[in-house]
Scaffold this active site. Structure first.
Site, short mmCIF file in Angstrom:
data_model
loop_
_atom_site.label_atom_id
_atom_site.label_comp_id
_atom_site.label_asym_id
_atom_site.label_seq_id
_atom_site.Cartn_x
_atom_site.Cartn_y
_atom_site.Cartn_z
CD GLU A 411 -4.30 -31.24 7.64
OE1 GLU A 411 -4.18 -31.65 8.80
OE2 GLU A 411 -3.46 -31.47 6.76
CG HIS A 459 0.64 -38.95 6.81
ND1 HIS A 459 0.83 -39.11 5.46
CD2 HIS A 459 -0.68 -38.67 6.96
CE1 HIS A 459 -0.33 -38.92 4.83
NE2 HIS A 459 -1.25 -38.66 5.72
CG ASN A 509 -1.44 -37.95 0.77
OD1 ASN A 509 -1.93 -39.04 0.46
ND2 ASN A 509 -1.69 -37.36 1.92
P1 NAI Z 1 -12.01 -35.64 12.06
O1 NAI Z 1 -12.72 -34.40 11.73
O2 NAI Z 1 -12.69 -36.96 11.90
O3 NAI Z 1 -11.45 -35.58 13.55
C1 NAI Z 1 -10.92 -34.43 14.15
C2 NAI Z 1 -11.29 -34.49 15.62
O4 NAI Z 1 -10.55 -33.50 16.32
C3 NAI Z 1 -12.76 -34.23 15.89
O5 NAI Z 1 -13.30 -35.26 16.68
C4 NAI Z 1 -12.75 -32.90 16.63
O6 NAI Z 1 -13.80 -32.80 17.56
C5 NAI Z 1 -11.40 -32.96 17.30
N1 NAI Z 1 -10.93 -31.64 17.69
C6 NAI Z 1 -10.99 -30.50 16.98
N2 NAI Z 1 -10.45 -29.49 17.71
C7 NAI Z 1 -10.03 -30.00 18.87
C8 NAI Z 1 -9.40 -29.47 20.02
N3 NAI Z 1 -9.09 -28.18 20.08
N4 NAI Z 1 -9.11 -30.29 21.03
C9 NAI Z 1 -9.42 -31.59 20.96
N5 NAI Z 1 -10.03 -32.16 19.90
C10 NAI Z 1 -10.32 -31.36 18.86
O7 NAI Z 1 -10.68 -35.60 11.18
P2 NAI Z 1 -9.71 -36.81 10.77
O8 NAI Z 1 -10.08 -37.29 9.44
O9 NAI Z 1 -9.59 -37.75 11.89
O10 NAI Z 1 -8.33 -36.03 10.59
C11 NAI Z 1 -7.54 -35.62 11.68
C12 NAI Z 1 -6.17 -35.24 11.19
O11 NAI Z 1 -5.59 -36.34 10.53
C13 NAI Z 1 -6.13 -34.10 10.20
O12 NAI Z 1 -4.96 -33.35 10.43
C14 NAI Z 1 -6.07 -34.80 8.87
O13 NAI Z 1 -5.49 -34.01 7.87
C15 NAI Z 1 -5.19 -35.97 9.21
N6 NAI Z 1 -5.31 -37.14 8.34
C16 NAI Z 1 -6.50 -37.52 7.85
C17 NAI Z 1 -6.61 -38.65 7.02
C18 NAI Z 1 -7.92 -39.09 6.50
O14 NAI Z 1 -7.94 -39.99 5.66
N7 NAI Z 1 -9.03 -38.56 6.96
C19 NAI Z 1 -5.40 -39.42 6.67
C20 NAI Z 1 -4.20 -38.96 7.30
C21 NAI Z 1 -4.17 -37.84 8.07
#
Ligand code: NAI
Length: 729
Positions: A411, A459, A509
């Site tokens: 994020e 989302h 949210n």
């Molecule tokens: P996470 O930290 O589990 O996953 C993010 C992934 O992106 C990691 O595996 C990381 O290595 C990868 N990454 C980072 N930079 C990268 C790049 N340049 N190229 C390719 N991969 C890259 O985070 P999560 O929880 O999966 O969240 C991801 C997105 O979803 C965020 O934008 C978050 O705000 C959103 N989100 C999260 C929710 C939640 O409950 N955790 C719910 C709804 C949306």
């Protein structure tokens, strides 16, 4: 063409076929029930007919009662109209059950069997239950059961009374009270159908021609019938009913009228003869249908949910079915999105910055499929097929040919901008790019795109495989094709979409954060945390606010609080909330994942009551608020935010506001959603209550101008905004 047709065969079997013209699924209208009644009279009165088979002309038997017809009955005739309608159905089904037999000798009836080619739900099972034998096709995709309770009513065409008498209250409970559905083999094992065969019509015909008088008499029409498991005054039955009442109340907290009414119908019905029991069932059914909760639940959870899934708000753009999706970021969300996409038959490229991380993301799908195998829901072949669709890689070149990208990297606007630009050099010009951001404005992220009209927010909620809602967010420049693409994608993965406009925290949210904050704020005020949590559960919220923040994690709360404060500056209203969550974070109590938060947890991570240390830092006030006041604070803080979202044009359709609230964050489902709840209260009363809360607890409860205006004009949300909400301008 009519819904039911009859063909009398030379073999003496009359086959009645249910086939509603122009519909893919049969549903029962009152007119069709009257027509069926006529056919039954004809067949029973015709000496050439030896037996009757009722079947369907479609691949499935029936999806249930036409719920619009049910609503119509209520609108046209009120309680009496509903009761009369239900009693007419009882008479029809009872006629089928008695099949012309002499009530004294129990002889002379004509055998009637049901042949179910596929799914049979609601009245689609209640009708067969009135026949003498049910043959279901050996069709593992078929679903058989009585799901009425899921939409706030209960089986009211004899299903409740017949099943309780057939199986006993205890054995019937999962089907009646939980609305469990079964495949034919399980339906047979649970006593819902009699036989599972390859050709149900042939088997049913054969059976009716050889059935004896004794085969036609239901146990409850025989002398000396005893309810399996015992009636309420039998020692074993007493225990069952006592336990059931406690269990139902524990699960529903008394806010779901249907569960209570169902149990009452079974309890009272068990004490009287069968026909009186049917009348009692009809009375309780009428009672439930007249309760505004059931109408609201049917509207949101059945009618409007279905309409949104079918694309009620889809722009008029040609089909945008997704064939190949690229997912950027294989973390918790990306991995979940990859799974649901591959499961839906879409080819998936799952990208992360390290191969290891990408592989871990794919392994998430493997884990879920293995769980499915353990539960016998997934086969090894299916697992191999789904996994073969996912390519886990670090190579952006693999995105070639993707028609949709879903970005789920960290994020962080910079990281997001970088991957957006990188992907766009590879993907086709007409591909749609979606971000799964939970907090960043879509219109800002779109600046990194060469094609902002093809940029949109999709989302998801966590855990992706379980949560049914997907919020689609239009940025300022998002075009119609992007919206259609997102909606078609959500349809493919069989989730429910809502489409909202871009604003801080979008819709879900935006409403859920204030709910959590209100709970935390009460802790700061010295309200007993047990009171806060119980008040929430007792008004129908699945989780209290403190449990909810423990589940989503305290550090996420801290992060959101800091970002919101930075964005709002002096206007930031939640300092007292921050005091509590920052203090927990400082002590490393990050919620369930840390096995420490507002709750205490045991070694295995199971909740073990509210944390006793909370009271030391935030001592309990001597005087505690009334339960209803705590409940009103927790409900209004969400509902008023939903009204503001509508007023500001974030929501453009109250149906989406209500369905999204229930599926997205579990807004008390018995209400039918925040707008449904406000309509139950009435705008005038809602304004008075909110004004009072604003005076005692602060401006955040001040009624929005829209609500005030509605109170003055005596309007309701569904009255004013109809089925398709216009922008409240
Ligand atoms: P996470 O930290 O589990 O996953 C993010 C992934 O992106 C990691 O595996 C990381 O290595 C990868 N990454 C980072 N930079 C990268 C790049 N340049 N190229 C390719 N991969 C890259 O985070 P999560 O929880 O999966 O969240 C991801 C997105 O979803 C965020 O934008 C978050 O705000 C959103 N989100 C999260 C929710 C939640 O409950 N955790 C719910 C709804 C949306």
């Amino acid at each position: 063409m009519t819904d039911f047709t009859m063909q009398k065969g030379d073999d003496g079997v009359a086959v009645i076929t249910w086939d509603v013209p122009g519909k893919s699924m049969n549903v029962l209208s009152m007119e069709a029930a009257a027509a069926l009644n006529g056919l039954i009279d004809d067949a029973l009165g015709d000496d050439a007919v030896k037996g009757i088979v009722i079947t369907s002309g479609k691949p499935d038997f029936a999806a249930g009662m036409d719920l619009n017809a049910l609503a119509g009955m209520k609108d046209a005739g009120g309680a009496q109209g509903v009761f009369d309608g239900v009693m007419a159905l009882h008479r029809l089904l009872r006629k089928i059950e008695r099949a012309g037999m002499d009530p004294k000798t129990l002889k002379g009836g004509k055998p009637i069997a049901a042949a179910l080619p596929g799914t049979a739900l609601g009245i689609g099972l209640e009708l067969p239950l009135a026949t003498h034998r049910i043959f279901a096709a050996n069709n593992p995709k078929a679903r058989i059961g009585l799901p009425e309770i899921m939409v706030g009513i209960f089986p009211g065409a004899g299903g409740t009374t017949r099943l309780a008498r057939k199986l006993g209250a205890m054995a019937a409970a999962p089907t009646l009270l939980e609305g469990k559905l079964y495949d034919p083999a399980r339906a047979k094992a649970n006593g819902l159908v009699d036989e599972v065969v390859d050709d149900p019509v042939a088997a049913a015909k054969e059976w009716v021609l050889k059935a004896s008088n004794a085969d036609l008499v239901k146990p409850w029409d025989q002398k000396g019938y005893k309810m399996p498991g015992g009636t309420p005054f039998h020692p074993a039955g007493f225990m069952t009913f006592l336990g059931a009442a406690a269990m139902v109340h524990g699960k529903t907290m008394g806010v779901y009228p249907a569960a209570k009414a169902l149990l009452s119908a079974v309890y009272e019905g068990a004490l009287v003869p069968f026909d009186t029991a049917l009348k009692i069932e009809a009375r309780w059914f009428t009672n439930v249908l007249m309760n505004p909760s059931s109408g609201n639940m049917i509207r949101s959870l059945f009618i409007n949910k279905g309409a949104l899934e079918k694309g009620a708000n889809r722009p008029d753009v040609p089909d945008q079915t997704v064939r190949k999706v690229g997912i950027l970021g294989a973390g918790m969300m990306g991995a979940g999105i990859a799974y649901v996409s591959a499961l839906a038959g879409i080819e998936v490229v799952l990208i992360d910055s390290a191969q290891e991380a990408a592989d871990r993301g794919k392994a998430h799908s493997e884990g879920l499929l293995d769980k499915g195998i353990a539960r016998k829901k997934v086969t090894e072949e299916k697992k191999a097929e789904v996994l073969a669709r996912i390519t886990a890689t670090t190579d952006y070149g693999a995105l070639e040919g993707c028609d949709l990208i879903v970005e789920a990297v960290f994020e962080d606007p910079k990281v997001k901008a970088e991957v957006t630009a990188r992907a766009e050099t590879v993907i086709p010009e007409d591909a749609i790019f979606a971000t799964n951001t939970s907090t960043l404005p879509i219109s800002d992220l779109a600046k990194a795109s060469q094609r902002p009209e093809q940029f949109i927010g999709i989302h998801f909620f966590s855990p992706v495989d379980k949560m049914a809602l997907v919020e689609i967010i239009r940025g300022k420049q998002t075009g119609e094709r992007a919206v259609a693409k997102a909606l078609d994608f959500v349809r493919q993965i069989r989730k429910t979409p809502i489409v909202v406009n871009d604003a801080r925290f979008f819709y879900a949210n935006r409403c859920i954060i204030p709910y959590i904050n209100e709970g935390v704020r009460m802790v700061a005020e010295g309200v007993n945390p047990t009171l806060i949590e119980n008040a929430a559960r007792m008004v129908g919220m699945p989780l209290g606010p403190l449990q909810l923040i423990d589940e989503t994690s305290i550090d996420l709360g801290v992060k959101i609080a800091k970002a919101t404060k930075a964005a709002m500056g002096d206007a930031y209203p939640d300092s007292s909330v921050d005091e509590v969550i920052f203090s927990l974070a400082d002590q490393g109590r990050m919620g369930r994942k840390a096995k420490a938060g507002f709750y205490a947890y045991d070694e295995a991570g199971k909740r073990d009551g509210l944390w006793s240390g909370l009271g030391q830092r935030f001592p309990r006030a001597d005087e505690q608020p009334e339960l209803t006041e705590v409940q009103q604070r927790l409900m209004f803080i969400q509902a008023l935010e939903a009204v503001r979202a509508l007023e500001q044009g974030v929501l453009t359709d109250i149906r989406e506001g209500d369905v999204g609230a229930i599926l997205g964050w579990g807004f008390a489902p018995w209400t039918g959603g925040p707008f449904g709840w406000l309509d139950i209260l009435g705008a005038e009363r809602a304004v008075a209550l909110a004004d009072h809360l604003a005076e005692t607890h602060g401006e955040r409860f001040a009624p929005p101008a829209l609500l005030r205006e509605m109170a003055e004009k005596g309007e309701s949300f569904y009255g004013r905004f109809g089925t398709r909400a216009k922008k409240a301008a």
